[in-house]
Design a protein around this motif. Sequence first.
Motif, PDB file in Angstrom:
ATOM      1  N   MET A   1      59.297  47.852  35.406  1.00 28.59           N
ATOM      2  CA  MET A   1      58.714  47.930  36.744  1.00 28.59           C
ATOM      3  C   MET A   1      57.387  47.181  36.762  1.00 28.59           C
ATOM      4  SD  MET A   1      57.643  51.381  38.761  1.00 28.59           S
ATOM      5  CE  MET A   1      56.301  51.335  39.890  1.00 28.59           C
ATOM      6  N   ALA A   2      57.223  46.280  37.694  1.00 27.51           N
ATOM      7  CA  ALA A   2      55.990  45.495  37.807  1.00 27.51           C
ATOM      8  C   ALA A   2      54.880  46.361  38.396  1.00 27.51           C
ATOM      9  CB  ALA A   2      56.237  44.283  38.690  1.00 27.51           C
ATOM     10  N   GLN A   3      53.695  46.169  37.878  1.00 26.29           N
ATOM     11  CA  GLN A   3      52.555  46.923  38.385  1.00 26.29           C
ATOM     12  C   GLN A   3      51.832  46.090  39.435  1.00 26.29           C
ATOM     13  OE1 GLN A   3      50.123  47.933  35.021  1.00 26.29           O
ATOM     14  NE2 GLN A   3      51.390  49.665  34.462  1.00 26.29           N
ATOM     15  N   THR A   4      51.323  46.779  40.443  1.00 28.74           N
ATOM     16  CA  THR A   4      50.517  46.099  41.448  1.00 28.74           C
ATOM     17  C   THR A   4      49.173  45.746  40.835  1.00 28.74           C
ATOM     18  OG1 THR A   4      49.449  48.096  42.265  1.00 28.74           O
ATOM     19  CG2 THR A   4      51.598  47.524  43.231  1.00 28.74           C
ATOM     20  N   HIS A   5      48.447  44.865  41.488  1.00 25.53           N
ATOM     21  CA  HIS A   5      47.127  44.469  40.982  1.00 25.53           C
ATOM     22  C   HIS A   5      46.202  45.680  40.883  1.00 25.53           C
ATOM     23  CE1 HIS A   5      43.509  42.192  40.283  1.00 25.53           C
ATOM     24  NE2 HIS A   5      42.949  42.792  41.314  1.00 25.53           N
ATOM     25  N   ALA A   6      46.206  46.543  41.892  1.00 20.29           N
ATOM     26  CA  ALA A   6      45.329  47.720  41.886  1.00 20.29           C
ATOM     27  C   ALA A   6      45.699  48.682  40.774  1.00 20.29           C
ATOM     28  CB  ALA A   6      45.383  48.421  43.243  1.00 20.29           C
ATOM     29  N   LEU A   7      47.005  48.870  40.552  1.00 21.67           N
ATOM     30  CA  LEU A   7      47.454  49.764  39.490  1.00 21.67           C
ATOM     31  C   LEU A   7      47.084  49.187  38.126  1.00 21.67           C
ATOM     32  CD1 LEU A   7      48.923  52.263  38.499  1.00 21.67           C
ATOM     33  CD2 LEU A   7      51.091  51.028  38.789  1.00 21.67           C
ATOM     34  N   GLN A   8      47.293  47.895  37.946  1.00 18.55           N
ATOM     35  CA  GLN A   8      46.941  47.250  36.676  1.00 18.55           C
ATOM     36  C   GLN A   8      45.432  47.331  36.435  1.00 18.55           C
ATOM     37  OE1 GLN A   8      48.955  46.285  34.279  1.00 18.55           O
ATOM     38  NE2 GLN A   8      47.194  45.759  33.009  1.00 18.55           N
ATOM     39  N   ALA A   9      44.641  47.170  37.480  1.00 22.91           N
ATOM     40  CA  ALA A   9      43.188  47.272  37.344  1.00 22.91           C
ATOM     41  C   ALA A   9      42.785  48.689  36.928  1.00 22.91           C
ATOM     42  CB  ALA A   9      42.496  46.881  38.652  1.00 22.91           C
ATOM     43  N   LEU A  10      43.466  49.705  37.472  1.00 22.37           N
ATOM     44  CA  LEU A  10      43.187  51.091  37.090  1.00 22.37           C
ATOM     45  C   LEU A  10      43.538  51.324  35.627  1.00 22.37           C
ATOM     46  CD1 LEU A  10      42.410  54.027  37.666  1.00 22.37           C
ATOM     47  CD2 LEU A  10      44.723  54.377  38.593  1.00 22.37           C
ATOM     48  N   VAL A  11      44.701  50.832  35.200  1.00 21.43           N
ATOM     49  CA  VAL A  11      45.116  50.982  33.802  1.00 21.43           C
ATOM     50  C   VAL A  11      44.101  50.299  32.876  1.00 21.43           C
ATOM     51  CG1 VAL A  11      46.870  50.348  32.082  1.00 21.43           C
ATOM     52  CG2 VAL A  11      47.566  51.268  34.314  1.00 21.43           C
ATOM     53  N   GLU A  12      43.682  49.096  33.221  1.00 27.15           N
ATOM     54  CA  GLU A  12      42.698  48.375  32.393  1.00 27.15           C
ATOM     55  C   GLU A  12      41.369  49.125  32.337  1.00 27.15           C
ATOM     56  OE1 GLU A  12      43.133  45.667  30.403  1.00 27.15           O
ATOM     57  OE2 GLU A  12      45.254  45.921  30.945  1.00 27.15           O
ATOM     58  N   ALA A  13      40.951  49.710  33.451  1.00 30.07           N
ATOM     59  CA  ALA A  13      39.699  50.472  33.468  1.00 30.07           C
ATOM     60  C   ALA A  13      39.804  51.703  32.573  1.00 30.07           C
ATOM     61  CB  ALA A  13      39.351  50.885  34.899  1.00 30.07           C
ATOM     62  N   LEU A  14      40.931  52.393  32.617  1.00 29.58           N
ATOM     63  CA  LEU A  14      41.133  53.580  31.786  1.00 29.58           C
ATOM     64  C   LEU A  14      41.206  53.213  30.305  1.00 29.58           C
ATOM     65  CD1 LEU A  14      43.679  55.499  34.039  1.00 29.58           C
ATOM     66  CD2 LEU A  14      41.325  56.195  33.522  1.00 29.58           C
ATOM     67  N   LYS A  15      41.737  52.024  29.982  1.00 24.36           N
ATOM     68  CA  LYS A  15      41.810  51.569  28.600  1.00 24.36           C
ATOM     69  C   LYS A  15      40.416  51.345  28.015  1.00 24.36           C
ATOM     70  CE  LYS A  15      44.365  48.044  27.724  1.00 24.36           C
ATOM     71  NZ  LYS A  15      45.238  46.855  27.807  1.00 24.36           N
ATOM     72  N   GLY A  16      39.438  51.176  28.869  1.00 18.86           N
ATOM     73  CA  GLY A  16      38.076  50.981  28.402  1.00 18.86           C
ATOM     74  C   GLY A  16      37.444  52.241  27.841  1.00 18.86           C
ATOM     75  N   LEU A  17      38.075  53.395  28.068  1.00 19.94           N
ATOM     76  CA  LEU A  17      37.539  54.649  27.546  1.00 19.94           C
ATOM     77  C   LEU A  17      37.855  54.763  26.053  1.00 19.94           C
ATOM     78  CD1 LEU A  17      38.655  57.002  30.459  1.00 19.94           C
ATOM     79  CD2 LEU A  17      36.346  56.175  29.983  1.00 19.94           C
ATOM     80  N   PRO A  18      36.955  55.394  25.288  1.00 22.00           N
ATOM     81  CA  PRO A  18      37.208  55.526  23.851  1.00 22.00           C
ATOM     82  C   PRO A  18      38.463  56.347  23.571  1.00 22.00           C
ATOM     83  CG  PRO A  18      35.067  56.490  24.460  1.00 22.00           C
ATOM     84  CD  PRO A  18      35.699  55.986  25.703  1.00 22.00           C
ATOM     85  N   GLY A  19      39.301  55.860  22.680  1.00 25.45           N
ATOM     86  CA  GLY A  19      40.490  56.589  22.274  1.00 25.45           C
ATOM     87  C   GLY A  19      41.656  56.488  23.237  1.00 25.45           C
ATOM     88  N   VAL A  20      41.532  55.678  24.270  1.00 25.56           N
ATOM     89  CA  VAL A  20      42.615  55.546  25.250  1.00 25.56           C
ATOM     90  C   VAL A  20      43.259  54.177  25.076  1.00 25.56           C
ATOM     91  CG1 VAL A  20      43.235  55.508  27.696  1.00 25.56           C
ATOM     92  CG2 VAL A  20      41.457  57.070  26.888  1.00 25.56           C
ATOM     93  N   GLY A  21      44.531  54.183  24.691  1.00 29.46           N
ATOM     94  CA  GLY A  21      45.282  52.949  24.532  1.00 29.46           C
ATOM     95  C   GLY A  21      46.075  52.626  25.783  1.00 29.46           C
ATOM     96  N   SER A  22      46.903  51.613  25.692  1.00 35.99           N
ATOM     97  CA  SER A  22      47.687  51.152  26.847  1.00 35.99           C
ATOM     98  C   SER A  22      48.621  52.228  27.395  1.00 35.99           C
ATOM     99  CB  SER A  22      48.520  49.924  26.468  1.00 35.99           C
ATOM    100  OG  SER A  22      47.671  48.863  26.141  1.00 35.99           O
ATOM    101  N   LYS A  23      49.348  52.902  26.492  1.00 36.14           N
ATOM    102  CA  LYS A  23      50.305  53.916  26.945  1.00 36.14           C
ATOM    103  C   LYS A  23      49.592  55.093  27.604  1.00 36.14           C
ATOM    104  CE  LYS A  23      54.092  52.973  23.790  1.00 36.14           C
ATOM    105  NZ  LYS A  23      54.956  53.507  22.732  1.00 36.14           N
ATOM    106  N   SER A  24      48.527  55.568  26.983  1.00 33.15           N
ATOM    107  CA  SER A  24      47.789  56.707  27.566  1.00 33.15           C
ATOM    108  C   SER A  24      47.178  56.329  28.907  1.00 33.15           C
ATOM    109  CB  SER A  24      46.682  57.169  26.617  1.00 33.15           C
ATOM    110  OG  SER A  24      47.233  57.696  25.440  1.00 33.15           O
ATOM    111  N   ALA A  25      46.631  55.123  28.984  1.00 37.14           N
ATOM    112  CA  ALA A  25      46.026  54.672  30.239  1.00 37.14           C
ATOM    113  C   ALA A  25      47.075  54.588  31.343  1.00 37.14           C
ATOM    114  CB  ALA A  25      45.341  53.324  30.032  1.00 37.14           C
TER     115      ALA A  25
END
Length: 196
Positions: A1-25
């Motif tokens: 499933m393709a992610q929208t730009h806003a959803l991808q931006a949210l995932v990338e922002a969450l990945k910036g937190l310590p201990g949060v990888g791609s799957k968790s984000a």
Amino acid sequence: MAQTHALQALVEALKGLPGVGSKSASRMAYHLLQHDRQAATVLAAALTQAVRDVRHCSQCHTFTELEVCETCSDALRDGGQLCVVETPADQSAIERTGTYKGHYFVLMGKLSPLDGVGPKDIGLLKLKQRVQLGTVREVILATNFTAEGEATAHVISEMLRAFGIRVSRLARGVPAGSELEYVDLGTIAHALVDRR
């Protein structure tokens, strides 16, 4: 499933937190948007308010909404004791013990020459100036027991030697409630050397 730009931006922002990888984000982003949009709105508002209102205390560098934090302005605390920690989270951990009643100095980091972090970057000049005021009689070095934390404690100890004040280091050893056979050998060795 393709992610929208806003959803991808949210995932990338969450990945910036310590201990949060791609799957968790991704899991967090999908959960917030699919099951708990109200929590997402509350989280966004809290982050916005914190970024806008939280600053560093002018005396100790911890996080506060005031010019001088409540700890520094508390007249009942012992101004002769100064506990040096790496981060506001470390200060919070010590405060939760309820045993320390002095003041703090938060370095906002640790020395790490490989990462280009030197004495100026963690506020050692400001720490020196605070000690020069003459009210501090003991500095407690509560940096972490990592190579960088040890190096930071050593540099501070050497810097403060000329002031004739007591400089102590947090004790390290076997955690309460643990069994020796499960404790790492480095911890046991330090506990033997630092025994009292």
